[in-house]
Design an enzyme around this catalytic site. Structure first.
Site, PDB file in Angstrom:
ATOM      1  N   GLU A 261       0.891  -1.176   0.000  1.00 57.96           N
ATOM      2  CA  GLU A 261       0.000   0.000   0.000  1.00 57.96           C
ATOM      3  C   GLU A 261       0.918   1.212   0.000  1.00 57.96           C
ATOM      4  O   GLU A 261       1.600   1.478   0.985  1.00 57.96           O
ATOM      5  CB  GLU A 261      -0.889   0.008   1.248  1.00 57.96           C
ATOM      6  CG  GLU A 261      -1.848  -1.161   1.373  1.00 57.96           C
ATOM      7  CD  GLU A 261      -2.932  -1.163   0.323  1.00 57.96           C
ATOM      8  OE1 GLU A 261      -3.068  -0.165  -0.408  1.00 57.96           O
ATOM      9  OE2 GLU A 261      -3.648  -2.171   0.223  1.00 57.96           O
ATOM     10  N   CYS A 294      -1.826   9.378   3.115  1.00 59.67           N
ATOM     11  CA  CYS A 294      -1.649   8.884   1.742  1.00 59.67           C
ATOM     12  C   CYS A 294      -2.847   9.219   0.861  1.00 59.67           C
ATOM     13  O   CYS A 294      -2.710   9.372  -0.346  1.00 59.67           O
ATOM     14  CB  CYS A 294      -1.410   7.379   1.755  1.00 59.67           C
ATOM     15  SG  CYS A 294      -2.727   6.467   2.570  1.00 59.67           S
TER      16      CYS A 294
END
Ligand code: NAD
Length: 490
Positions: A261, A294
């Protein structure tokens, strides 16, 4: 490694273990690294944390192999009981976890208390329930009884980043443990402390020795040793693209399934038919946590006809945000997590200036703290570094588009594809943008809400694989099909 009881740091009244948890025991290392607080970098040394090495990694993997012989045979119901107990303990320790995360990483304490600690507990509850409810497929075909079984895969290395360290750790640890895998958790060296609290609570919850291991240290040292160990059967990583490339090579060497990720350069697209006030408010909100998220929508793409109205509202919203101490409930914008990161963010802005991009607001370090001014940059072109690279700070870019086709083209114009935010008043357009934007998540007229069972992950260089709900359980299991010819008599 030494067996003497490692010291426990007193972090504003909370006792935090500073060693490694290996095979159910806390152990120290001969060397340590400092964990300092971004709230007052020079004055607040929070802890000296064990700096694990190859020997530590070897011991942790050996313990996880040993622990797998026990935890791998717990029934789903037995695993779920331990995981629910851990969730209870997380909830009971909300205040302590929030305080330590705030001091260690600079995360807004109120956000931790109200949202993220609870979300961490919810991750353990979700996977405890999913693994119990899960029914393996059984069907008749070719005169055979066909049956799919999920086998726990073995030890899993879980590597997490420094932003939102507590919540991201629970998100990755819960599906691994629910699946019957044992874990070796390696948190980031910039914010290692809440991982230690979580490991301590895991022991209290009743995870058997060796099922839940934690090692501390530097990524290129102990992290590299862990991911190269052939006894590891899963690697799940959240962090940056360059590190993913290194870990991916190690995973390939040992033929180990690997999820990543990674970063994002997410568009926030505002159409003229949208509620411009709501869109501008959400755009300013991307400065929250100083952009160290993010999923932040860092590229503002605004329809040309509403440019002035949007900018006026955006500046007003940003002006109203409070830059301050993360412990204060009225603070909106936290400091950056580390001086190295603050300088990295500043480097992007300096290079943008040199490149001829227009600094519309902000663009400077703030005196006497690790805060950085909320910054907006109008790039010279879509190729500018500030448009194409993840900055991970309070730096947004501003571009306009003429029509929907151009909005889609700009939205899809980076190598990343983690998430996107769209503001529009048209349901048809919302559906079209959902189809056309290349990203793992698209929010329309909202942001940061996600049902935990929904898939999560990125396209392009934003990642490999999907987490969330059953997707993470599939990753952690070895699926096996058993076929029994229907001629058995008993
Ligand atoms: P990073 O890649 O520098 O470090 C992440 C982790 O990897 C740390 O624990 C580090 O110690 C470890 N590590 C470093 N080198 C290693 C090696 N050679 N072998 C094994 N482990 C190693 O990332 P970071 O700076 O901590 O995190 C910020 C990045 O994470 C940003 O790019 C951000 O977008 C991304 N992120 C992504 C998500 C997501 O869900 N997609 C969530 C949060 C953060």
């Amino acid at each position: 490694m030494t067996d003497a009881a490692p010291p426990v740091a007193d972090v504003d009244g909370v006792a935090v273990p500073t060693g490694h948890l290996i095979g159910g025991a806390w152990v120290a290392s001969p060397t340590t690294f400092e964990s300092r607080s971004p709230l007052d970098w020079d004055e607040m040394l929070l802890a000296n944390v064990a700096r694990g090495d190859e020997v530590t990694a070897d011991a942790a993997v050996a313990a996880a192999v040993q622990g797998f012989r026990v935890w791998g045979h717990y029934s789903p119901v037995e695993r779920a009981e331990v995981m629910h107990r851990l969730a209870d303990l997380i909830e009971a320790n909300n205040e302590e976890i929030a305080r330590v995360e705030c001091l260690d990483m600079g995360f807004l304490e109120e956000s931790m208390k109200l949202r993220l600690v609870g979300r961490g507990a919810a991750n353990f509850r979700l996977y405890a329930d999913l693994v119990v409810e899960h029914e393996d497929r059984r069907w008749d075909a070719k005169d055979m009884d066909n049956h799919v079984l999920r086998m726990p895969a073995g030890p899993a290395v879980v590597i997490t980043p420094w932003n939102a360290p507590f919540m991201l750790s629970t998100w990755k640890l819960a599906p691994a443990l629910a699946s019957g895998n044992t874990v070796i958790h390696k948190p980031a060296e910039w914010s290692p402390l809440t991982a230690a609290l979580l490991a301590e609570l895991a022991v209290e919850a009743g995870f058997p020795p060796g099922s839940y291991n934690l090692v501390q240290g530097i990524g290129s040292e102990i992290g590299a040793a862990l991911v190269s160990d052939a006894r590891v059967r899963r690697i799940t990583f959240t962090g940056s693209v360059p590190t993913a490339r290194v870990i991916g090579k190690a995973a390939a060497e040992n033929i180990v399934p690997f999820t990543a990720e990674l970063g994002g350069k997410n568009p926030l697209v505002v159409f003229a038919d949208a509620d411009i006030g709501a869109a501008a408010k959400k755009a300013a909100w991307q400065y929250d946590d100083s952009g160290q998220v993010c999923l932040s929508g860092t590229r503002l793409l605004v329809e040309e006809s509403v440019r002035d109205e949007f900018l006026e509202r955006f500046h007003a919203e940003t002006d109203a945000m409070v830059i301050g101490d993360s412990r204060n409930t009225d603070t909106d914008i936290a400091p950056l997590a580390h001086p190295v990161h603050r300088d990295r963010v500043d480097g992007f802005v300096q290079r943008a200036r040199d490149n001829g991009d227009v600094i519309v607001r902000g663009g400077h370090k703030m005196p006497d703290s690790l805060h950085y001014e909320p910054t907006l940059i109008e790039p010279k072109s879509n190729d500018s570094e500030v448009v194409q690279s993840e900055i991970f700070g309070p730096v947004l870019t501003f571009q306009t588009f003429a029509d929907e086709a151009e909005a889609i083209e700009l939205a899809n114009s980076t190598d990343y594809g983690l998430s996107a935010i769209v503001y529009t008043g048209s349901r048809e357009r919302a559906e079209r943008m959902g189809v056309e934007i290349r990203a793992g998540l698209v929010w329309v007229n909202t942001f940061l809400v996600r049902d935990l069972t929904a898939p999560f992950g990125g396209c392009g260089i934003s990642g490999i694989g999907r987490e969330g709900g059953e997707h993470a359980l599939d990753f952690h299991a070895d699926l096996k099909t058993v076929m029994i010819l229907d001629n058995t008599t008993s």
